[in-house]
Design a protein around this motif. Structure first.
Motif, mmCIF file in Angstrom:
data_model
loop_
_atom_site.group_PDB
_atom_site.id
_atom_site.type_symbol
_atom_site.label_atom_id
_atom_site.label_comp_id
_atom_site.label_asym_id
_atom_site.label_seq_id
_atom_site.Cartn_x
_atom_site.Cartn_y
_atom_site.Cartn_z
ATOM 1 N N ALA A 185 19.364 9.644 -18.266
ATOM 2 C CA ALA A 185 20.429 8.618 -17.663
ATOM 3 C C ALA A 185 21.470 9.528 -16.930
ATOM 4 N N PHE A 186 22.206 10.555 -17.561
ATOM 5 C CA PHE A 186 23.122 11.137 -16.848
ATOM 6 C C PHE A 186 22.699 12.351 -15.942
ATOM 7 N N TYR A 187 21.524 12.431 -15.653
ATOM 8 C CA TYR A 187 21.068 13.310 -14.541
ATOM 9 C C TYR A 187 21.720 12.934 -13.386
ATOM 10 N N PRO A 188 22.498 13.931 -12.498
ATOM 11 C CA PRO A 188 23.064 13.429 -11.264
ATOM 12 C C PRO A 188 21.928 13.123 -10.398
ATOM 13 N N THR A 189 20.950 13.661 -10.159
ATOM 14 C CA THR A 189 19.718 13.489 -9.270
ATOM 15 C C THR A 189 18.466 13.153 -9.893
ATOM 16 N N LYS A 190 17.829 11.700 -9.521
ATOM 17 C CA LYS A 190 16.714 11.354 -10.324
ATOM 18 C C LYS A 190 15.538 11.136 -9.079
ATOM 19 N N PRO A 191 14.363 11.324 -9.502
ATOM 20 C CA PRO A 191 13.256 11.019 -8.533
ATOM 21 C C PRO A 191 13.135 9.515 -7.787
ATOM 22 N N ASN A 192 13.354 9.349 -6.390
ATOM 23 C CA ASN A 192 13.764 8.066 -5.956
ATOM 24 C C ASN A 192 12.822 7.923 -4.661
ATOM 25 N N LYS B 85 0.661 -1.252 0.023
ATOM 26 C CA LYS B 85 0.086 -0.017 0.026
ATOM 27 C C LYS B 85 0.831 1.172 -0.115
ATOM 28 N N ILE B 86 1.809 1.093 0.799
ATOM 29 C CA ILE B 86 2.801 2.483 0.905
ATOM 30 C C ILE B 86 3.637 2.449 -0.235
ATOM 31 N N LEU B 87 3.976 1.628 -1.134
ATOM 32 C CA LEU B 87 4.688 1.728 -2.406
ATOM 33 C C LEU B 87 3.739 2.106 -3.352
ATOM 34 N N LEU B 88 2.518 1.636 -3.357
ATOM 35 C CA LEU B 88 1.394 2.100 -4.365
ATOM 36 C C LEU B 88 1.399 3.580 -4.001
ATOM 37 N N ARG B 89 1.449 3.962 -3.086
ATOM 38 C CA ARG B 89 1.253 5.566 -2.868
ATOM 39 C C ARG B 89 2.494 6.490 -3.400
ATOM 40 N N LYS B 90 3.554 5.661 -3.393
ATOM 41 C CA LYS B 90 4.899 6.246 -4.093
ATOM 42 C C LYS B 90 4.824 6.064 -5.596
ATOM 43 N N ARG B 91 3.737 5.389 -6.321
ATOM 44 C CA ARG B 91 3.718 5.338 -7.739
ATOM 45 C C ARG B 91 3.999 6.680 -8.399
ATOM 46 N N ALA B 92 3.865 7.908 -7.803
ATOM 47 C CA ALA B 92 3.914 9.236 -8.469
ATOM 48 C C ALA B 92 5.495 9.201 -8.889
ATOM 49 N N VAL B 93 6.198 8.602 -8.304
ATOM 50 C CA VAL B 93 7.723 8.788 -8.732
ATOM 51 C C VAL B 93 7.678 8.506 -10.270
ATOM 52 N N VAL B 94 7.285 7.504 -10.831
ATOM 53 C CA VAL B 94 7.220 7.575 -12.328
ATOM 54 C C VAL B 94 6.475 8.591 -12.947
ATOM 55 N N GLU B 95 5.762 9.338 -12.546
ATOM 56 C CA GLU B 95 5.074 10.372 -13.243
ATOM 57 C C GLU B 95 6.099 11.634 -13.113
ATOM 58 N N SER B 96 6.991 11.625 -11.969
ATOM 59 C CA SER B 96 7.948 12.676 -11.938
ATOM 60 C C SER B 96 9.240 12.519 -12.936
#
Length: 278
Positions: free
Chosen positions: A261-268, A216-227
């Protein structure tokens, strides 16, 4: 007697004269310029090439060509660019993945019948923001925001269709978290046989089902792919309506994925903290 043509001579094939002159810019240089374009935040490739590369990067690219010639050279760099993306820029699956699709518009829906560049290639589809004309980019990412795999389809293709193709998720195992658009009993069973557990929210007309609190918690974090999709479209500029050929559309899209892919910081997502909660 056969004639041996010089590499700098004009070569006639089917009545069309073509020049076999070796390009001043190598394919690696063309790819580097394309990736830099997406990383620098420019919106116009012509402006970036003429006003930045040709003027301020002479030491790095001493033998630049005209912009029209550079556009032609992009087509030759498609295959090396795709291989570089596949071999060096994609992440690895850790057992937790997130999937989503994003719209790639090539023109306004009112001008779809006038569009000649993508005639017979792009299709009209409908997304959460309404009707559009173009393509869909399907991506699967890991918890670190790295793209594991991607697929480009026409705009009228169902979001669930790529997952039905086993070759798309060969690198994926464990759990995939997605939105309600991926709900499908047959798809769930097919993926489960392949060792993948598809986790989505339920629709209002569906019976409730028990779910692990960790899921459930991971499903709420699904917005990371939208970022990730937001960065690809608004920072890496993979979407615009100024394409003059399908080949240049592909090079723009692939180079944008490489730049990400070379972005130093990615949504995580910090999985360690979530595991303590779960």
């Amino acid at each position: 007697m056969s004639q041996v043509l010089d590499k700098n001579s004009l070569n006639a094939h089917s009545g069309v004269k073509r020049r076999n002159r070796v390009s001043k810019l190598s394919q690696s240089e063309v790819i580097t310029i394309m990736v830099l374009f997406h990383q620098k935040g420019y919106r116009c490739l012509k402006h970036f090439y003429l006003n930045y590369v040709c003027k301020h990067m002479k030491d790095d690219f001493p033998q630049t060509v005209s912009y029209n010639r550079f556009v032609e050279l992009q087509k030759r760099a498609i295959m090396p660019m795709v291989l570089f993306l596949q071999m060096c820029c994609l992440g690895e699956c850790s057992g937790i993945s997130f999937m989503d699709s994003t719209l790639i518009k090539v023109c306004h829906t009112k001008r779809e019948k006038q569009n000649k560049v993508f005639k017979g290639i792009a299709q009209k589809g409908k997304g959460s923001m309404g009707w559009f004309f173009g393509f869909k980019l399907h991506i699967i990412i890991n918890e670190r925001g790295e793209i594991i795999d991607f697929l480009i389809t026409q705009g009228n293709v169902d979001d669930r269709q790529p997952l039905k193709d086993k070759t798309f998720h060969t690198k994926v195992f464990g759990k995939i978290f997605a939105d309600r658009g991926y709900i499908g009993k047959d798809l769930f069973e097919q993926l489960f046989v392949d060792g993948i557990h598809l986790v989505t929210k339920i629709k209002k007309n569906m019976k409730n089902a028990l779910m692990n609190i960790y899921d459930k918690i991971l499903l709420r974090k699904r917005a990371v792919v939208e970022s990730v999709n937001d960065i690809l479209k608004n920072q890496c500029q993979i979407e615009h309506t100024r394409h003059r050929s399908f080949d240049n559309f592909i090079t723009n899209l692939i180079s944008g994925l490489i730049a990400y892919a070379f972005y130093p910081t990615k949504p995580n997502i910090n999985i360690d903290n979530l595991q303590r909660i779960g």
